[in-house]
Design an enzyme around this catalytic site. Structure first.
Site, mmCIF file in Angstrom:
data_model
loop_
_atom_site.group_PDB
_atom_site.id
_atom_site.type_symbol
_atom_site.label_atom_id
_atom_site.label_comp_id
_atom_site.label_asym_id
_atom_site.label_seq_id
_atom_site.Cartn_x
_atom_site.Cartn_y
_atom_site.Cartn_z
ATOM 1 N N TYR A 53 1.815 -2.031 8.934
ATOM 2 C CA TYR A 53 1.091 -0.935 8.594
ATOM 3 C C TYR A 53 0.205 -0.506 9.535
ATOM 4 O O TYR A 53 -0.982 -1.106 9.787
ATOM 5 C CB TYR A 53 0.610 -1.221 7.079
ATOM 6 C CG TYR A 53 1.433 -1.240 6.103
ATOM 7 C CD1 TYR A 53 3.042 -1.135 6.128
ATOM 8 C CD2 TYR A 53 0.927 -1.581 4.899
ATOM 9 C CE1 TYR A 53 3.653 -1.353 5.292
ATOM 10 C CE2 TYR A 53 1.848 -2.022 3.679
ATOM 11 C CZ TYR A 53 3.430 -1.689 3.820
ATOM 12 O OH TYR A 53 4.011 -1.958 2.697
ATOM 13 N N LEU A 194 6.003 5.970 -6.958
ATOM 14 C CA LEU A 194 5.814 7.762 -7.532
ATOM 15 C C LEU A 194 6.847 8.461 -6.489
ATOM 16 O O LEU A 194 6.604 9.701 -6.603
ATOM 17 C CB LEU A 194 4.331 7.985 -7.138
ATOM 18 C CG LEU A 194 3.311 7.272 -8.107
ATOM 19 C CD1 LEU A 194 2.178 7.717 -7.816
ATOM 20 C CD2 LEU A 194 3.840 7.608 -9.650
ATOM 21 N N ILE A 239 2.791 -1.319 -7.201
ATOM 22 C CA ILE A 239 1.573 -0.998 -6.160
ATOM 23 C C ILE A 239 1.732 0.210 -5.777
ATOM 24 O O ILE A 239 2.118 0.295 -4.354
ATOM 25 C CB ILE A 239 1.989 -2.271 -5.110
ATOM 26 C CG1 ILE A 239 3.402 -2.120 -4.397
ATOM 27 C CG2 ILE A 239 1.741 -3.648 -5.578
ATOM 28 C CD1 ILE A 239 3.531 -3.247 -3.108
ATOM 29 N N LYS A 241 0.204 3.671 -3.800
ATOM 30 C CA LYS A 241 -0.857 3.989 -2.895
ATOM 31 C C LYS A 241 -1.929 5.109 -3.595
ATOM 32 O O LYS A 241 -1.391 5.949 -4.022
ATOM 33 C CB LYS A 241 -0.471 4.337 -1.541
ATOM 34 C CG LYS A 241 -1.629 4.836 -0.614
ATOM 35 C CD LYS A 241 -1.071 5.208 0.601
ATOM 36 C CE LYS A 241 -0.591 6.514 0.594
ATOM 37 N NZ LYS A 241 -0.118 7.419 1.840
ATOM 38 N N ASN A 251 -4.202 6.650 -11.345
ATOM 39 C CA ASN A 251 -3.051 5.625 -11.577
ATOM 40 C C ASN A 251 -3.203 4.412 -12.723
ATOM 41 O O ASN A 251 -2.617 4.107 -13.589
ATOM 42 C CB ASN A 251 -3.050 4.585 -10.294
ATOM 43 C CG ASN A 251 -2.250 5.577 -9.149
ATOM 44 O OD1 ASN A 251 -1.708 6.659 -9.470
ATOM 45 N ND2 ASN A 251 -2.341 4.883 -7.923
#
Length: 283
Positions: A53, A194, A239, A241, A251
């Site tokens: 990342y 999502l 998980i 973001k 969330n």
């Protein structure tokens, strides 16, 4: 908020924090760090990142966010398949530890299957455990056949997790992989729960269901319904973001939504579950 328990007995909240693309923009750094710290304040524990990342920028940001709070965090990062040799995992692990500003990674994952023999990667992981540099290891983007290959070169209970793409627009894993992981005592970690690009969250069925639910923040949103739908699965750690404080709070509030049988049936009619084997999706 629900919990999941890994095969080594470690229990964590079923909602964690992903960090893909975090750390890429200097002008967003402060709010991204604030979001991660707020998640910890709100009771989240799992923070997931990877050496890939931002070529390490995400790990560096996570290190800043958790500084002084290491005991509050169950820290997960990932090694690239190209670095997954015995020597490579050791070098990558130490580089990740430096960027994260810590002496130990709680869960170290192979990012996806690669050319290095799995037996060699597992050996490397076990050496890191023996040295105390990682607490446990797992994999990411492994399908049923990949997990079978892994079992041939490891012992039961060694692999703690399999991190995969799972959301309402990627339901293929419901056909076999979720049950396979569960049956083997492997926790499934759902990344991008999502969906991608926002198209999923514009689905009319999610808006209709959201109108029937309330959260601690007020009326539910389609995004919260989509996340609650993923979190309803047993043995699953999501998980998503959250790059801002409001998103993080949204969330966390989603974890308290309990979808009804009517809600689930409406979702299945609009976005049907798989009826046959579907190749594992990856992004």
């Amino acid at each position: 908020m629900g919990t999941v328990t890994f095969s080594d007995g470690t229990q964590v909240p079923a909602l964690g924090m992903g960090t893909w693309n975090l750390g890429d923009r200097a002008d967003r750094r402060a709010q991204e760090i604030e979001s991660l710290r707020a998640g910890l304040d709100l009771g989240l524990r799992v923070v997931d990142t990877a050496e890939m990342y931002g070529a390490g920028r995400s790990e560096t940001l996570v290190g800043q966010a958790i500084a002084g709070r290491r005991d509050d965090v169950f820290l997960v990062t990932k090694v690239l398949p190209s670095n997954a040799s015995r020597r490579g995992v050791a070098e990558s692990c130490r580089a990740s530890l430096r960027r994260l500003g810590t002496e130990r990674i709680d869960l170290y994952l192979l990012h996806w299957p690669g050319a290095v023999p799995l037996e060699e990667t597992v050996e490397g992981f076990e050496r890191l455990k023996d040295e105390g540099l990682i607490g446990a290891w797992g994999v990411s983007n492994f399908d049923v056949d990949d997990m079978a290959d892994l079992r041939r070169v490891s012992s039961p209970g060694d692999c703690l997790a399999n991190q995969i793409l799972y959301s309402l627009d990627y339901r293929g894993v419901e056909y076999d992989l979720l049950d396979d992981d569960r049956g083997q005592g492997v926790v499934t970690m759902a990344y991008s729960p999502l969906g991608q690009g926002g198209e999923l969250l514009r689905a009319p069925v999610l808006a209709r269901i959201a109108a029937r639910h309330e959260t601690a923040l007020g009326p539910a949103t389609p995004a919260q319904v989509a996340l609650a739908w993923v979190l309803r699965q047993p043995n699953l750690l999501a998980i998503p973001k959250a790059a801002s404080l409001p998103h993080q709070r949204e969330n966390v509030a989603a974890a308290d939504i309990v979808l009804t049988e009517a809600d689930l049936a409406a979702i299945d009619r609009s976005m049907p579950p798989p009826r046959r084997k579907v190749p594992l999706a990856m992004i």
